[in-house]
Design an enzyme around this catalytic site. Structure first.
Site, mmCIF file in Angstrom:
data_model
loop_
_atom_site.group_PDB
_atom_site.id
_atom_site.type_symbol
_atom_site.label_atom_id
_atom_site.label_comp_id
_atom_site.label_asym_id
_atom_site.label_seq_id
_atom_site.Cartn_x
_atom_site.Cartn_y
_atom_site.Cartn_z
ATOM 1 N N ASP A 252 0.834 -1.210 0.000
ATOM 2 C CA ASP A 252 0.000 0.000 0.000
ATOM 3 C C ASP A 252 0.865 1.256 0.000
ATOM 4 O O ASP A 252 0.658 2.171 0.790
ATOM 5 C CB ASP A 252 -0.957 -0.004 1.198
ATOM 6 C CG ASP A 252 -2.102 1.002 1.050
ATOM 7 O OD1 ASP A 252 -2.383 1.421 -0.102
ATOM 8 O OD2 ASP A 252 -2.715 1.364 2.059
ATOM 9 N N LYS B 184 1.764 4.718 -1.056
ATOM 10 C CA LYS B 184 0.989 5.854 -1.564
ATOM 11 C C LYS B 184 1.446 7.100 -0.822
ATOM 12 O O LYS B 184 2.099 7.003 0.232
ATOM 13 C CB LYS B 184 -0.512 5.636 -1.362
ATOM 14 C CG LYS B 184 -0.919 5.443 0.105
ATOM 15 C CD LYS B 184 -2.403 5.147 0.210
ATOM 16 C CE LYS B 184 -2.800 4.926 1.670
ATOM 17 N NZ LYS B 184 -4.246 4.591 1.787
ATOM 18 N N PRO B 185 1.132 8.287 -1.331
ATOM 19 C CA PRO B 185 1.613 9.528 -0.691
ATOM 20 C C PRO B 185 1.217 9.670 0.774
ATOM 21 O O PRO B 185 1.992 10.204 1.571
ATOM 22 C CB PRO B 185 0.989 10.625 -1.559
ATOM 23 C CG PRO B 185 0.892 9.995 -2.919
ATOM 24 C CD PRO B 185 0.497 8.569 -2.642
ATOM 25 N N ASN C 191 1.166 7.449 2.941
ATOM 26 C CA ASN C 191 2.021 6.579 3.748
ATOM 27 C C ASN C 191 3.494 6.958 3.675
ATOM 28 O O ASN C 191 4.353 6.199 4.110
ATOM 29 C CB ASN C 191 1.833 5.118 3.343
ATOM 30 C CG ASN C 191 0.492 4.575 3.783
ATOM 31 O OD1 ASN C 191 -0.132 5.108 4.700
ATOM 32 N ND2 ASN C 191 0.022 3.529 3.128
ATOM 33 N N ASP D 239 3.124 2.815 7.658
ATOM 34 C CA ASP D 239 1.902 2.028 7.514
ATOM 35 C C ASP D 239 2.131 0.717 6.791
ATOM 36 O O ASP D 239 1.699 0.528 5.659
ATOM 37 C CB ASP D 239 0.800 2.838 6.825
ATOM 38 C CG ASP D 239 -0.570 2.182 7.019
ATOM 39 O OD1 ASP D 239 -0.634 1.139 7.693
ATOM 40 O OD2 ASP D 239 -1.555 2.701 6.483
#
Length: 198
Positions: free
Chosen positions: A67, A69-70, A72, A85
């Site tokens: 996962d 992504k920005p 995280n 995360d």
């Protein structure tokens, strides 16, 4: 076991929750910074390089993030990017792959994850490539299928050229086998290119 300069440090694990307590990152998230406006390609590459270093260590230990992504990607007071995360992470043997299922955030999911197929090392690399593409263009990425269905990075920044486009395309390749073989390999290729500072 996952301790790395570009991974948010774990302070405590509470098995009763279960819950984890992470270090507080005063610099906020990449998602918040992206809402503030564009950044220079060199800074985008610095952040992506940090992500690839963190993923390389995680993969070495048998951990898939799944996962990236920005939201995280967090920053400390000095502006150092750190991956956070690992809640969707899968611990296991990466010589096989993680259990199939739609785990992650759609805009950054590799094509195989979108189809509910097993995620592997290159699925995390696709997500890092999707973050880089968005940082360079301001738009969401789409899988590269031999041609751009979204603007090539060089169409958004005249200082970028075919070599930059080719690297990003390799990260976003539709087929996992067409992506770099490892996060470390991707990081070396990324660092080998000169990226504009404005």
């Amino acid at each position: 076991r996952l301790r790395h300069p570009h991974v948010v440090p774990l302070r405590e694990y509470v098995p009763e929750g279960p819950a984890i307590v992470l270090a507080f990152m005063r610099g906020g998230s990449l998602a918040a910074k992206m809402r503030e406006g564009s950044m220079a390609p060199a800074r985008a590459v610095e952040i992506t390089s940090a992500l690839l270093a963190a993923l390389g260590e995680a993969h070495r230990l048998g951990v898939l993030h799944r996962d990236v992504k920005p939201a995280n990607v967090l920053f400390d007071e000095a502006g150092t990017a750190m991956l956070s995360d690992f809640g969707a992470a899968h611990l296991g043997d990466l010589s096989s792959t993680a259990t199939a299922g739609a785990i992650g955030t759609y805009a950054y999911m590799a094509p195989e994850q979108r189809l509910g197929q097993p995620a592997g090392i290159t699925s995390d690399l696709y997500a890092a490539g999707a973050v880089l593409y968005e940082l360079l263009t301001g738009e969401a990425a789409e899988p590269y299928r031999g041609r751009w269905s979204v603007p090539a990075p060089s169409e958004k920044n005249a200082e970028l050229g075919p070599a930059h486009d080719a690297f990003v395309a390799s990260m976003l390749a539709e087929s996992p086998t067409d992506r770099p073989a490892s996060a470390f390999e991707a990081r070396r290729a990324l660092s080998a290119l000169r990226w504009p500072t404005s």
